[in-house]
Structures are given as C-alpha cells and as structure tokens.
Scaffold this motif. Structure first.
Motif, PDB file in Angstrom:
ATOM      1  N   GLU A   7       0.827  -1.341  -0.093  1.00 33.11           N
ATOM      2  CA  GLU A   7      -0.077   0.024  -0.052  1.00 33.11           C
ATOM      3  C   GLU A   7       0.763   1.191  -0.038  1.00 33.11           C
ATOM      4  OE1 GLU A   7      -3.462   2.000   2.747  1.00 33.11           O
ATOM      5  OE2 GLU A   7      -2.797   0.134   3.053  1.00 33.11           O
ATOM      6  N   ASP A  36       1.016 -14.042   2.392  1.00 34.23           N
ATOM      7  CA  ASP A  36       0.467 -12.806   2.760  1.00 34.23           C
ATOM      8  C   ASP A  36      -0.978 -12.598   2.077  1.00 34.23           C
ATOM      9  OD1 ASP A  36       2.147 -12.554   0.468  1.00 34.23           O
ATOM     10  OD2 ASP A  36       0.993 -10.829   0.034  1.00 34.23           O
ATOM     11  N   SER A  37      -1.992 -12.116   2.729  1.00 34.42           N
ATOM     12  CA  SER A  37      -3.384 -11.820   2.428  1.00 34.42           C
ATOM     13  C   SER A  37      -3.741 -10.321   2.521  1.00 34.42           C
ATOM     14  CB  SER A  37      -4.224 -12.724   2.952  1.00 34.42           C
ATOM     15  OG  SER A  37      -4.097 -12.520   4.577  1.00 34.42           O
ATOM     16  N   ALA A  38      -4.622  -9.974   1.928  1.00 34.39           N
ATOM     17  CA  ALA A  38      -5.082  -8.535   1.798  1.00 34.39           C
ATOM     18  C   ALA A  38      -5.018  -7.909   3.162  1.00 34.39           C
ATOM     19  CB  ALA A  38      -6.343  -8.471   1.343  1.00 34.39           C
ATOM     20  N   ASP A  39      -5.279  -8.695   4.406  1.00 34.41           N
ATOM     21  CA  ASP A  39      -5.415  -8.106   5.456  1.00 34.41           C
ATOM     22  C   ASP A  39      -4.091  -8.011   6.338  1.00 34.41           C
ATOM     23  OD1 ASP A  39      -5.710 -10.620   5.909  1.00 34.41           O
ATOM     24  OD2 ASP A  39      -6.992 -10.477   7.493  1.00 34.41           O
ATOM     25  N   SER A  40      -3.103  -8.283   5.530  1.00 35.41           N
ATOM     26  CA  SER A  40      -1.663  -8.583   6.340  1.00 35.41           C
ATOM     27  C   SER A  40      -0.895  -7.184   6.688  1.00 35.41           C
ATOM     28  CB  SER A  40      -0.818  -9.635   5.392  1.00 35.41           C
ATOM     29  OG  SER A  40      -1.202 -10.950   5.492  1.00 35.41           O
ATOM     30  N   ASP A  41      -0.703  -7.420   7.821  1.00 36.00           N
ATOM     31  CA  ASP A  41       0.466  -6.108   8.239  1.00 36.00           C
ATOM     32  C   ASP A  41       1.850  -6.093   7.264  1.00 36.00           C
ATOM     33  OD1 ASP A  41      -1.352  -5.089   9.974  1.00 36.00           O
ATOM     34  OD2 ASP A  41      -0.593  -6.210  11.838  1.00 36.00           O
ATOM     35  N   GLU A  79      -0.864   0.356   8.972  1.00 39.11           N
ATOM     36  CA  GLU A  79      -0.629  -1.409   8.702  1.00 39.11           C
ATOM     37  C   GLU A  79       0.830  -1.613   8.614  1.00 39.11           C
ATOM     38  OE1 GLU A  79      -2.244   0.608   6.559  1.00 39.11           O
ATOM     39  OE2 GLU A  79      -4.439  -0.084   7.203  1.00 39.11           O
ATOM     40  N   LYS A 123      -3.285 -20.414   8.565  1.00 37.60           N
ATOM     41  CA  LYS A 123      -2.019 -19.694   8.738  1.00 37.60           C
ATOM     42  C   LYS A 123      -1.283 -20.516   9.647  1.00 37.60           C
ATOM     43  CE  LYS A 123      -2.656 -16.199  11.614  1.00 37.60           C
ATOM     44  NZ  LYS A 123      -2.863 -15.011  12.547  1.00 37.60           N
ATOM     45  N   ARG A 164      -6.067 -16.806   1.935  1.00 42.80           N
ATOM     46  CA  ARG A 164      -6.317 -15.511   1.202  1.00 42.80           C
ATOM     47  C   ARG A 164      -8.048 -15.580   0.943  1.00 42.80           C
ATOM     48  NH1 ARG A 164      -1.155 -15.792  -2.712  1.00 42.80           N
ATOM     49  NH2 ARG A 164       0.229 -14.688  -1.381  1.00 42.80           N
ATOM     50  N   GLY A 172      -9.681 -16.490   4.964  1.00 41.51           N
ATOM     51  CA  GLY A 172      -9.225 -15.751   6.157  1.00 41.51           C
ATOM     52  C   GLY A 172      -9.034 -16.920   7.259  1.00 41.51           C
ATOM     53  N   ASP A 173      -9.644 -16.585   8.682  1.00 36.41           N
ATOM     54  CA  ASP A 173      -9.462 -17.499   9.858  1.00 36.41           C
ATOM     55  C   ASP A 173     -10.634 -18.622   9.784  1.00 36.41           C
ATOM     56  OD1 ASP A 173      -6.967 -16.236  10.278  1.00 36.41           O
ATOM     57  OD2 ASP A 173      -7.763 -14.857  11.570  1.00 36.41           O
TER      58      ASP A 173
END
Length: 273
Positions: free
Chosen positions: A9, A46-51, A91, A175, A223, A226-227
């Motif tokens: 980002e 990694d996924s879209a919400d990964s820091d 992030e 994960k 991805r 998620g969880d």
C-alpha cells in the motif's frame, strides 16, 4: 524478490520516511542503516489484511554505552495497536534493533534475523557492503543451531494452536498450519543446503517430500477464507504432511559456532566505525 514485487500500500520512499521519523524519536544520533519487509510477505502467504512487518538495524553512538543510561535495544512502532503520531501508517509494524541487540540475536542464530539478512526485500540499505559481508560470514558457519530454531518454532506453534487435545487455543486455521509446515521445511533446507530460504512455496519445491500442492491450497484458503476453520479433508492433508515432514527431518547436528561470535564482533566494529 524486491520491494516492488510485493505490491504494498505504501511506496518504499514512504516506508523509509516512516522509519527515519520513528528512529529519530530516540535521538538524532541514532542512525537508521538497514531495513526490510519480513513476515508473511516474505513467507509467501500474505493476504489482503496482512500487516507490513518492517525489521532492521539502527546504530547508536558507541560512547552512549559508557553511561548508566545505555541506548534502548529496540525501537518499536505499531506493534501493539497504532502508536501515537503514526496514524498515517496503521498497517506498518516496525521493529528496529540497535546494532548491539541485532548482533546478540545473530549470535544466537535467531532465524528471524537470519532471514532478515538473507531473504527480506530491502526498503533501506545504507550499508550494502557490510550486509553482503554479513551474508557471507553467516553462510560460512551454517547450519549452526538455525535448524534447531526452525524446529522449535514449528513445535511451539503446533502445541499452541494445532494440538487437538488442548482445551484452549486450538485453532486449526490455514495460517497456523503454514507456520508449522514452513518451520519443518526450513529446518531441513538449512541442513541440506547450508543456506536460508523463507518462502514456503520455494521450500516445498526444494525439500524432498515437500508438498507444493498442499501449500497452494492452504495459502488459497488463507487468502479467501481468512481464519475460517479448514475443511476436514484439507486439515487431514495438512496434518499428514506435517507428520511426514517431522518424521523425515534429519537428525540435528550438535551446533558448531567456533569462532562465530568473534567474527560477529569484528563485523560489528566495522559497522559502528
């Protein structure tokens, strides 16, 4: 892999400004030197919400160690929620090691900092000669106890999250299976190649018995879902692969670090000069 491959980002320039601001808060004499993106972006899941996990090294003046109030070992930002003043980068998590702390972690062959040296795409490198020399230095001493560290990480994550006998903490999500499997594969890879590889896809391809198809399915699940708990079939496949890799892992040799600490001290003197 380079920073441009990650499609983050923030630009590399923005992350560098973030680092410089954070380290400067500890004093203008603290020089940020080397930083890279680590974590799931380097692990390959990694996924879209990964820091965005950024780790690196800053150097405090050596004279500061002569006083009772010695330099802080680390500078951290956004590690436990958003740090005041850094709301623009929610992030981005930063952990910056003062050179002495970084050296102490290297002396223990901590796999996180070893991966930082070898695998992580850099966002700031003010000492390319020194980092190239450090890679060569570490490679000369591998495997040391790096395989032990990977195995320890795999077992810790398994018993913390994937042990079905546990009443609390049992979370069979993609994960957690990926962390355990990556640790086991990473241990064998260091033993086989005396080198470092962080990406779970590359590890599954390189290590005998690795299961790239399973890795792809676990990453796809992470991805997209998620969880969410894995399906019975995917969980069974993941458990089978972990068990097989654990059983196939070669015996870990007695770590040999003869001369390693002295070599690190010499490298650190050159960096701090």
């Amino acid at each position: 892999m380079t920073i441009d491959d990650l499609e983050l980002e923030y630009s590399a320039a923005e992350i560098r400004e973030f680092i410089e601001t954070a380290v400067a808060r500890k004093g203008t004499q603290h020089r940020p030197r080397f930083y890279a993106v680590t974590g799931s972006h380097v692990y390959g899941f990694d996924s879209a919400d990964s820091d965005i996990d950024v780790r690196g090294i800053h150097v405090a003046p050596a004279a500061e160690y002569a006083y009772l109030e010695t330099p802080a070992e680390e500078v951290t930002v956004n590690m436990d929620g958003v740090t005041e003043g850094f709301e623009e980068y929610p992030e981005v998590d930063l952990r910056s090691y003062e050179l002495r702390k970084f050296g102490s972690l290297l002396a223990k062959a901590n796999y996180n900092v070893v991966e930082l040296v070898f695998e992580a795409p850099t966002v700031m490198n003010g000492m390319p000669l020194e980092m190239d020399a450090l890679q060569e230095l570490i490679r000369d001493y591998l495997p040391m106890n790096v395989p032990h560290a990977y195995l320890g990480m795999a077992k810790s994550n398994y018993y913390k999250h994937l042990d079905p006998e546990k009443e609390q903490g049992y979370t069979p999500v993609a994960k957690n299976f990926l962390y355990v499997y990556r640790g086991l594969l990473g241990a064998q890879y260091v033993l086989d190649d005396e080198d470092i590889e962080a990406d779970v896809f590359a590890l599954a391809e390189a290590v005998d018995g690795g299961n790239p198809e399973l890795v792809a399915d676990l990453v796809a699940h992470k991805r997209t879902a998620g969880d969410e708990i894995l399906s019975d079939d995917l969980e069974s496949r993941a458990r089978d692969a972990i068990t097989q890799q654990f059983n196939a892992l070669d015996p870990l040799p007695e770590p040999d670090k003869s001369g390693y600490r002295e070599a690190l001290d010499d490298w650190m003197r050159k960096v701090r000069t």
